[in-house]
Design an enzyme around this catalytic site. Structure first.
Site, PDB file in Angstrom:
ATOM      1  N   TYR A 180       0.848  -1.197   0.000  1.00  0.00           N
ATOM      2  CA  TYR A 180       0.000   0.000   0.000  1.00  0.00           C
ATOM      3  C   TYR A 180       0.886   1.250   0.000  1.00  0.00           C
ATOM      4  O   TYR A 180       0.705   2.152  -0.798  1.00  0.00           O
ATOM      5  CB  TYR A 180      -0.843  -0.055   1.271  1.00  0.00           C
TER       6      TYR A 180
ATOM      7  N   PHE B  36     -10.017  17.557 -24.217  1.00  0.00           N
ATOM      8  CA  PHE B  36     -10.656  16.246 -24.348  1.00  0.00           C
ATOM      9  C   PHE B  36     -11.926  16.264 -23.492  1.00  0.00           C
ATOM     10  O   PHE B  36     -12.055  17.070 -22.576  1.00  0.00           O
ATOM     11  CB  PHE B  36      -9.691  15.139 -23.908  1.00  0.00           C
ATOM     12  N   ASP B  37     -12.873  15.348 -23.763  1.00  0.00           N
ATOM     13  CA  ASP B  37     -14.183  15.455 -23.087  1.00  0.00           C
ATOM     14  C   ASP B  37     -14.113  15.306 -21.564  1.00  0.00           C
ATOM     15  O   ASP B  37     -14.790  16.021 -20.839  1.00  0.00           O
ATOM     16  CB  ASP B  37     -15.247  14.541 -23.714  1.00  0.00           C
TER      17      ASP B  37
ATOM     18  N   ASP C  45      -1.508  17.979 -21.295  1.00  0.00           N
ATOM     19  CA  ASP C  45      -2.344  16.786 -21.316  1.00  0.00           C
ATOM     20  C   ASP C  45      -1.663  15.866 -22.328  1.00  0.00           C
ATOM     21  O   ASP C  45      -1.887  15.951 -23.526  1.00  0.00           O
ATOM     22  CB  ASP C  45      -3.774  17.143 -21.744  1.00  0.00           C
TER      23      ASP C  45
ATOM     24  N   ALA D  92      -1.439  12.458 -23.019  1.00  0.00           N
ATOM     25  CA  ALA D  92      -1.796  11.046 -23.225  1.00  0.00           C
ATOM     26  C   ALA D  92      -1.021  10.455 -24.405  1.00  0.00           C
ATOM     27  O   ALA D  92      -0.637   9.292 -24.387  1.00  0.00           O
ATOM     28  CB  ALA D  92      -3.301  10.924 -23.469  1.00  0.00           C
TER      29      ALA D  92
ATOM     30  N   LYS E 226      -2.601   5.206 -23.024  1.00  0.00           N
ATOM     31  CA  LYS E 226      -2.272   5.439 -24.434  1.00  0.00           C
ATOM     32  C   LYS E 226      -0.760   5.261 -24.611  1.00  0.00           C
ATOM     33  O   LYS E 226      -0.290   4.141 -24.745  1.00  0.00           O
ATOM     34  CB  LYS E 226      -2.722   6.845 -24.865  1.00  0.00           C
TER      35      LYS E 226
ATOM     36  N   HIS F 137     -22.778  10.794 -24.291  1.00  0.00           N
ATOM     37  CA  HIS F 137     -22.513   9.836 -25.373  1.00  0.00           C
ATOM     38  C   HIS F 137     -22.200   8.433 -24.873  1.00  0.00           C
ATOM     39  O   HIS F 137     -22.384   7.457 -25.587  1.00  0.00           O
ATOM     40  CB  HIS F 137     -21.379  10.341 -26.271  1.00  0.00           C
TER      41      HIS F 137
HETATM   42  O1  PLI Z   1      -9.465   7.739 -20.242  1.00  0.00           O
HETATM   43  P1  PLI Z   1      -8.575   8.344 -19.221  1.00  0.00           P
HETATM   44  O2  PLI Z   1      -9.293   8.760 -18.005  1.00  0.00           O
HETATM   45  O3  PLI Z   1      -7.394   7.493 -18.909  1.00  0.00           O
HETATM   46  O4  PLI Z   1      -7.930   9.649 -19.891  1.00  0.00           O
HETATM   47  C1  PLI Z   1      -8.653  10.790 -20.174  1.00  0.00           C
HETATM   48  C2  PLI Z   1      -8.046  11.518 -21.352  1.00  0.00           C
HETATM   49  C3  PLI Z   1      -7.405  12.696 -21.154  1.00  0.00           C
HETATM   50  N1  PLI Z   1      -6.842  13.369 -22.188  1.00  0.00           N
HETATM   51  C4  PLI Z   1      -6.893  12.914 -23.465  1.00  0.00           C
HETATM   52  C5  PLI Z   1      -6.263  13.704 -24.551  1.00  0.00           C
HETATM   53  C6  PLI Z   1      -7.538  11.723 -23.741  1.00  0.00           C
HETATM   54  O5  PLI Z   1      -7.576  11.288 -24.980  1.00  0.00           O
HETATM   55  C7  PLI Z   1      -8.153  10.989 -22.664  1.00  0.00           C
HETATM   56  C8  PLI Z   1      -8.870   9.791 -22.884  1.00  0.00           C
HETATM   57  N2  PLI Z   1      -9.159   9.390 -24.105  1.00  0.00           N
HETATM   58  C9  PLI Z   1      -9.943   8.381 -24.453  1.00  0.00           C
HETATM   59  C10 PLI Z   1     -10.599   7.475 -23.486  1.00  0.00           C
HETATM   60  C11 PLI Z   1     -10.159   8.179 -25.861  1.00  0.00           C
HETATM   61  O6  PLI Z   1     -10.833   7.209 -26.251  1.00  0.00           O
HETATM   62  O7  PLI Z   1      -9.626   8.986 -26.660  1.00  0.00           O
END
Ligand code: PLI
Length: 461
Positions: free
Chosen positions: A73, A126-127, A217, A219, A260, A452
């Site tokens: 932990y 991003f959403d 951000d 990813a 990602k 969505h």
């Molecule tokens: O899905 P998360 O919570 O690990 O990450 C959120 C997220 C943040 N920033 C960006 C640029 C993303 O693309 C993103 C998540 N994207 C998803 C789930 C996608 O399908 O593009």
């Protein structure tokens, strides 16, 4: 660019069977799913291009690392191994793991909103980022170059900030009302489009002029770095690691969905360059929300797999093949006249459904209509990135019309072959040929946030 595409820089050691369904089965499955492929079972999908998030294949080194995972932990060896890798790649002083990207967002973004009426400005939120900005009581403003919206026209960096507008917005809203500038690299929502190093430097100069916090951000930061190497002459001979480091030098905070470019199935990263007060706040809030600061919602196994994945995602052969797969699918569609965001970006081909199905109005969600047809055609599951996803204005509750109505064909990492992409291309081309017959969709049930994901739809009569 030449039409050659790099073959897989790996061989396949383990397989997962996938199953084709009949058209009759798919008609029923889609109806039962409320015409929203998010509600399909993945076993009813032949080629799943919903997302590249947590859907990639791990390497043998990552599977081996899972066994090393130390399930403590507090203060596990896995945590310290991951911390070392994150600090080496970013050069930042502080690191906290989170369970995924949105976990990182929910911890950090509210700390930057110090009063009412604040704004975050991003090339494009991003959403989930937009949702966390709004949940923190702030508003999200997108500020991307206009070229991004002209899908047919080539531009090497369609993810770039519109620098003139950025400065105008800061002056108009007042610098004290700006909670931060979020550099989304690559710019997912408009096509996985890269942001140039030149543009990032100029954005950073504006942030410095007004004393603003810069958040990456990131990813898909490794894919962005590879585009910089390919498309920005001054970086042609630099290593991906050096390019990424130059980007990190320009920010104060790095938020990452490690699902990602972490090549992991689960995980998130909060890294803070040097702001100790912000780090202490995040360490405090992560405990009730994500977990103790040395695991933040991740298991030791996952932290070890991520530590290895972060390194592998910076390998040039891997990145070249990755971007070539996307380019291959894009070229096949373009050759058949299908309108796509051009050039292709890092993780997906985005089909321009405003051009594909111009007879469907924005509030009948043209891209969602095309997504559904592609599933019916071949069992391929794309995802809508348009007005359906964008939702309603939080102040007026009106449907917001998205500047782009896109169908995203998202390619998971190290998972599908060029043959699979041929199946996808053939399906989209078949739907394109009967595009004039497509009908829009309307709500049967509309959830109040991030609609969505769980909405139920029906075809417009
Ligand atoms: O899905 P998360 O919570 O690990 O990450 C959120 C997220 C943040 N920033 C960006 C640029 C993303 O693309 C993103 C998540 N994207 C998803 C789930 C996608 O399908 O593009």
């Amino acid at each position: 660019m030449d039409k050659k595409y790099m073959a897989e820089p790996y061989r396949i050691k383990m397989v997962e069977s996938i199953r084709q369904t009949t058209k009759e089965e798919r008609i029923k499955l889609l109806k039962d799913a409320g015409y929203n492929p998010f509600s399909l079972r993945s076993e009813d999908v032949y080629i799943d291009l919903l997302t590249d998030s947590g859907t990639g294949a791990m390497s043998q080194e990552q599977w081996a690392a899972l066994m090393r995972g130390d399930e403590a932990y507090a203060g596990s060896r896995s945590f310290y191994r991951l911390e070392k890798v994150v600090k080496a790649i970013t050069g930042y002083k502080y690191f906290i793991p989170a369970h995924q990207g949105r976990g990182a967002e929910q911890i950090v973004l509210p700390q930057l909103v110090t009063k009412k009426g604040m704004y975050f400005i991003s090339n494009m939120h991003f959403d989930t980022t937009r949702a966390h900005v709004e949940l923190a009581g702030a508003r999200a403003i997108d500020c991307v170059v206009d070229e991004c919206f002209n899908t047919q026209e080539y531009h090497p960096f369609k993810g770039n900030f519109d620098l003139l507008r950025l400065e105008q917005i800061i002056q108009e809203k007042g610098k004290d009302n700006i909670a931060g500038i979020i550099m989304t690299i690559t710019n997912n929502s408009a096509g996985g489009q890269p942001v140039s190093m030149e543009n990032l430097h100029a954005t950073k100069a504006i942030a410095d002029k007004y004393g603003l916090t810069v958040i990456i951000d990131g990813a898909r930061y490794a894919e962005n770095a590879f585009f910089v190497k390919q498309r920005e002459a001054a970086y042609a001979n630099k290593s991906i690691r050096a390019i990424a480091k130059e980007v990190f030098d320009m920010a104060d905070v790095f938020l990452m969905s490690a699902k990602k470019d972490g090549l992991a199935n689960m995980g998130g990263i909060i890294a803070i360059k040097e702001d100790e007060a912000l780090f202490q706040l995040c360490r405090t809030y992560i405990v009730p929300m994500e977990g103790f600061p040395t695991y933040g919602g991740m298991s030791g196994r996952d932290m070890d797999a991520l530590a290895v994945g972060l390194e592998e995602a910076l390998e040039e052969d891997y990145l070249l093949h990755r971007l070539d797969q996307v380019r291959y699918l894009g070229d096949r569609l373009r050759d058949a006249g299908v309108p796509i965001q051009y050039p292709t970006g890092g993780h997906a081909v985005f089909v321009d459904c405003k051009v594909f199905a111009p007879h469907i109005p924005f509030d009948q969600f043209p891209a969602q209509a095309v997504v559904n047809e592609v599933y019916l055609e071949a069992g391929v599951r794309p995802v809508e990135i348009g007005s359906f996803l964008l939702g309603r204005d939080p102040d007026t509750n009106e449907n917001i019309e998205s500047p782009l109505e896109l169908m995203r064909l998202t390619i998971p990492r190290r998972t599908y072959t060029y043959n699979h992409l041929d199946v996808v291309a053939d399906a989209v081309i078949a739907v394109y040929k009967r595009r004039h017959d497509l009908k829009g969709v309307e709500f049967e049930y509309e959830p109040p946030v991030l609609r969505h994901f769980t909405a139920r739809l029906k075809p417009v009569k």
